[in-house]
Scaffold this active site. Structure first.
Site: not given
Length: 798
Positions: A423, A754
């Protein structure tokens, strides 16, 4: 003119469709739609009927209580918790005190008897509230009205229906309607009377056809725990959690990306007492360490999620349950997902926490990616909510729908219990505020009045810090962003961030690192798992037992966990290339893993020592390398993520290259088979000098500037003594970058970059593009600015 159907007291699910929201509310219209259209596609929906909104309005009119309710609400003030609470209580009691009209009672009972004929005498039903303004795309709120479970017999059913009618006036519903501008009497309440799924004897949970945190649409997120589903919705348990990848699920592959075990301490079961029909009991310790569903069941639910999503044409939020008697799975509710499906896709908002040295008070599962702060206020009971002030950070054990009035004025929410579909998490997403759930001890670690910062912007494990920390929000307009001439890829290390990072415009992953998965997800030296029965270190053995709960074969834990981490990254960017660098830990790093000291040498310079390719074919590590390869076979062949390419780090000689490729082929990874490409890192001078020889062996290259710079300048990047020498701008390092690119071009092989350099230095990114490199892989936080810079500079030069 009202239609005959609009005057009916009861409509069965097979008589309802999604257009019937005005008659039976969003929840019941959706149930009818699914029962009528999707049961034929294999989706199981428990049968039942809806007591219509017309029944509710008829009840108000014939009893004359509408005017009474209006009087009670005349001086309503939703900002005053006491005022709201008192008026809500009076309205609900007024409804409960009124008698249902005789003809309405008779109709409900008659239809219940029909349900008894379909199942059995005294059939158990769930009575679910469904308001005519709920679950709309622009007006949805978790837990607005009530559900009553395990209702048996006519008298209890009639009472449950009346309780549903009264729940239209829960405090949170009154407050919500007031805030949304809805008239209290323009909204009706319908009650679903639906055959119970006996999940008290099995399990239940919540499922989304979209990732709830990032909005990534190709994954189903499924959570669940033992017993009835209320505990998950209310956040009373930390549930099991699974991600399933839709594209490979459709291909019949093993599409479950991750299995995350929740502690599942309690479960809700039936009592047999009609006044208190449910209770929570402890889950036996042996069951806590088991997953609630098997893989076949997880994939079945995920397939249903896809069917439901395709039918409605939008991401969906569903509740599911497993019947402990029949062992069948069911969908018991479905509603539109209302957060990410309404976000602007051309705007990216990034929260960035400033560097700090603040104390971490608690960690937990972050909801969203925002940051918030304020004075902490611990609230443990609903009776205390009127003490809460706007702008405070709500700290509690868990929330339930009655807490909505204070949740909407909180700057952030922190709970001890709950998973990402509880919730508190659902409400926080709808309100757009940061939340940290499942922290376990927030109410003890944080004090009321203490200044705190709740950060959900740092990946899978969010943190609550002491003090009010500085942060900034950067908004990126993606609509106008063009792709530059060079491919812009990303460096990805943390699988938990991959879904979110994949939404940044990119051309794939140029460097996926295993190190985070090894250190954080696995945490154990692979050889310690292989040699587990003969481990000398008893403390290490105990820690391994704790981390590998549920695994008799300890090596399977390594394979499954490594495969899950890699699969999350490959799936996030699918079908774009994801180039994974195989393990590149150094001996001093491996030794810090659990059990690592028994298997690692002490090297004077680990940077130049036993790492990369040299490990893979060594007798002392070969069996561990085979486990790694087994994980890659699982990702590519079994899970179907063939966009995964593999890259060998620290491959010093062509002889090493041949040895490694031979081992890979012997273990199911044959270069070229099923599209497998194998790259090599260019990170030692020999790679550049002999690049045309390496090109005869590998499918492509990626320059690792960090190591290539250190080995070119003989400057150990771990040593502070020579840190002033280490510099990617050094002409020798730049010469290496350039010659590697030209050599690869001559050999007609793809080459990317990279290393860290272009993420830190835009001029190096521009230099690489001008040299004709195929791709530049960047840290996620520099992708957009580097893309814009290259567009501007390269376009200008043209």
């Amino acid at each position: 003119m009202p239609t005959p159907r609009s005057k009916q007291f009861v409509l069965w699910f097979n008589e309802l469709g999604i257009k019937d929201v005005p008659l039976v509310g969003g929840k019941n219209a959706s149930l009818g739609e699914m029962y009528r259209t999707l049961t034929q596609k294999g989706v199981r929906i428990p049968n039942g009927f809806a007591v219509t909104a017309a029944s509710y309005f008829y009840f108000l009119k014939t009893t004359g209580i509408k005017q009474e309710i209006k009087k009670i609400l005349k001086d309503l003030d939703t900002s005053d918790m006491k005022n709201l609470s008192e008026r809500g209580e009076k309205v609900r009691q007024t409804i409960l005190d009124a008698e249902l009209p005789a003809d309405l009672k008779r109709t409900i009972v008659t239809n219940y008897r029909k349900l008894e004929k379909e199942f059995f005498k005294g059939v158990d039903v769930a009575v679910r509230s469904s308001a005519t303004a709920e679950d709309l795309p622009d007006a949805s709120f978790a837990g607005q009205q009530e559900t009553y479970l395990n209702i048996r017999g006519e008298a209890d059913l009639l009472l449950a229906v009346k309780k549903c009618f009264s729940s239209l006036f829960t405090n949170r519903a009154i407050s919500y309607r007031h805030d949304k501008g809805f008239d209290h009497f323009s909204i009706g309440l319908s009650a679903a009377v639906q055959k119970m799924v006996r999940s008290d004897k099995a399990c239940s949970g919540v499922m989304f056809s979209i990732d709830t945190e990032s909005g990534f649409r190709d994954a189903v997120l499924l959570t669940g725990s033992y017993g009835l589903g209320e505990n998950i919705v209310l956040g009373r348990v930390n549930p099991d959690e699974f991600y399933v990848f839709k594209p490979t699920l459709a291909e019949g592959k093993q599409a479950i990306l991750t299995h995350k075990l929740g502690d599942k301490l309690i479960k809700m079961v039936y009592t047999g007492d009609h006044t208190h029909p449910t209770k929570n009991i402890p889950v036996p310790p042996s069951d806590r360490t088991k997953f609630i569903l098997n893989d076949k069941e997880i994939e079945q639910l995920a397939k249903w999620a896809v069917v439901i999503e395709q039918h409605y044409g939008k991401p969906m939020d569903m509740e599911w349950a497993k019947d402990g008697r029949s062992k069948h799975l069911f969908i018991v509710q479905a509603r539109p997902e209302t957060v990410h499906s309404h976000e602007k896709k051309d705007v990216l908002e990034e929260y960035i926490l400033a560097p700090h040295k603040a104390k971490t008070l608690v960690t937990g599962a972050p909801v969203g990616s925002k940051i918030g702060g304020g004075k902490a206020h611990i609230i443990l009971e609903a009776a205390q909510i009127n003490q809460f002030k706007a702008g405070e950070v709500l700290v509690t054990d868990m929330t339930d729908p009655d807490w909505e009035p204070i949740m909407k004025i909180a700057s952030a929410i922190v709970t001890n219990r709950g998973g990402r579909t509880c919730h508190a998490a659902i409400i926080a997403r709808e309100l757009g505020i940061p939340a940290m759930v499942g922290t376990k001890n927030a109410t003890k670690a944080i004090k009321t009045g203490q200044d705190v910062t709740v950060s959900c912007a740092e990946g899978a494990s969010g943190a609550v810090y002491e003090g009010l920390l500085k942060y900034k929000v950067v908004t990126h307009n993606l609509k106008a962003l063009k792709r530059p001439p060079v491919k812009i890829m990303m460096n990805i290390g943390n699988p938990d961030q991959a879904f979110a990072q994949s939404l940044i415009p990119n051309d794939g992953v140029g460097l996926a690192r295993e190190e985070f998965i090894t250190a954080s997800w696995i945490g154990i030296h692979p050889m310690a798992l292989i040699k587990y029965p003969r481990l000398k270190d008893k403390k290490a053995k105990k820690l391994i037992d704790e981390k590998t709960i549920g695994y008799k074969d300890k090596t399977k834990f390594y394979v499954d966990t490594m495969a899950s981490g890699v699969a999350m990254i490959a799936a996030a960017f699918y079908p774009k290339d994801v180039i994974l660098r195989l393990a590149d830990f150094k001996s001093n790093e491996y030794s810090t893993l659990i059990g690592g000291k028994e298997f690692e040498p002490v090297e004077s310079n680990p940077m130049m020592g036993w790492r990369g390719a040299a490990r893979y074919y060594s007798d002392a590590y070969l069996e561990a390398f085979k486990l790694e390869l087994k994980a890659m076979v699982k990702v590519r062949e079994k899970m179907g993520l063939t966009n995964l390419k593999l890259m060998i780090p620290m491959c010093r000689t062509t002889d090493e290259a041949h040895k490694v490729l031979k081992i890979m082929a012997e273990n199911g990874l044959v270069q070229g088979k099923n599209g497998l490409q194998v790259y090599v890192m260019v990170e030692v001078p020999s790679n550049v000098i002999l690049i045309e020889e390496f090109a005869k062996i590998f499918d492509g290259f990626s320059i690792g500037s960090n190591d290539l710079t250190q080995f070119t300048l003989a400057a150990d990047r771990d040593s502070e003594l020579v840190s002033h020498v280490y510099n990617e701008h050094n002409p020798a390092a730049m010469w290496m970058f350039s010659h590697a690119i030209q050599g690869a071009k001559t050999a007609k092989r793809k080459i990317g970059f990279c290393g860290q350099a272009p993420s830190d230095y835009p001029d190096i990114a521009l230099f690489l593009a001008e040299q004709g490199i195929d791709s530049i892989s960047l840290n996620p936080d520099t992708v957009l600015k580097t893309t814009m810079m290259l567009n501007e500079k390269l376009h200008h030069k043209k």
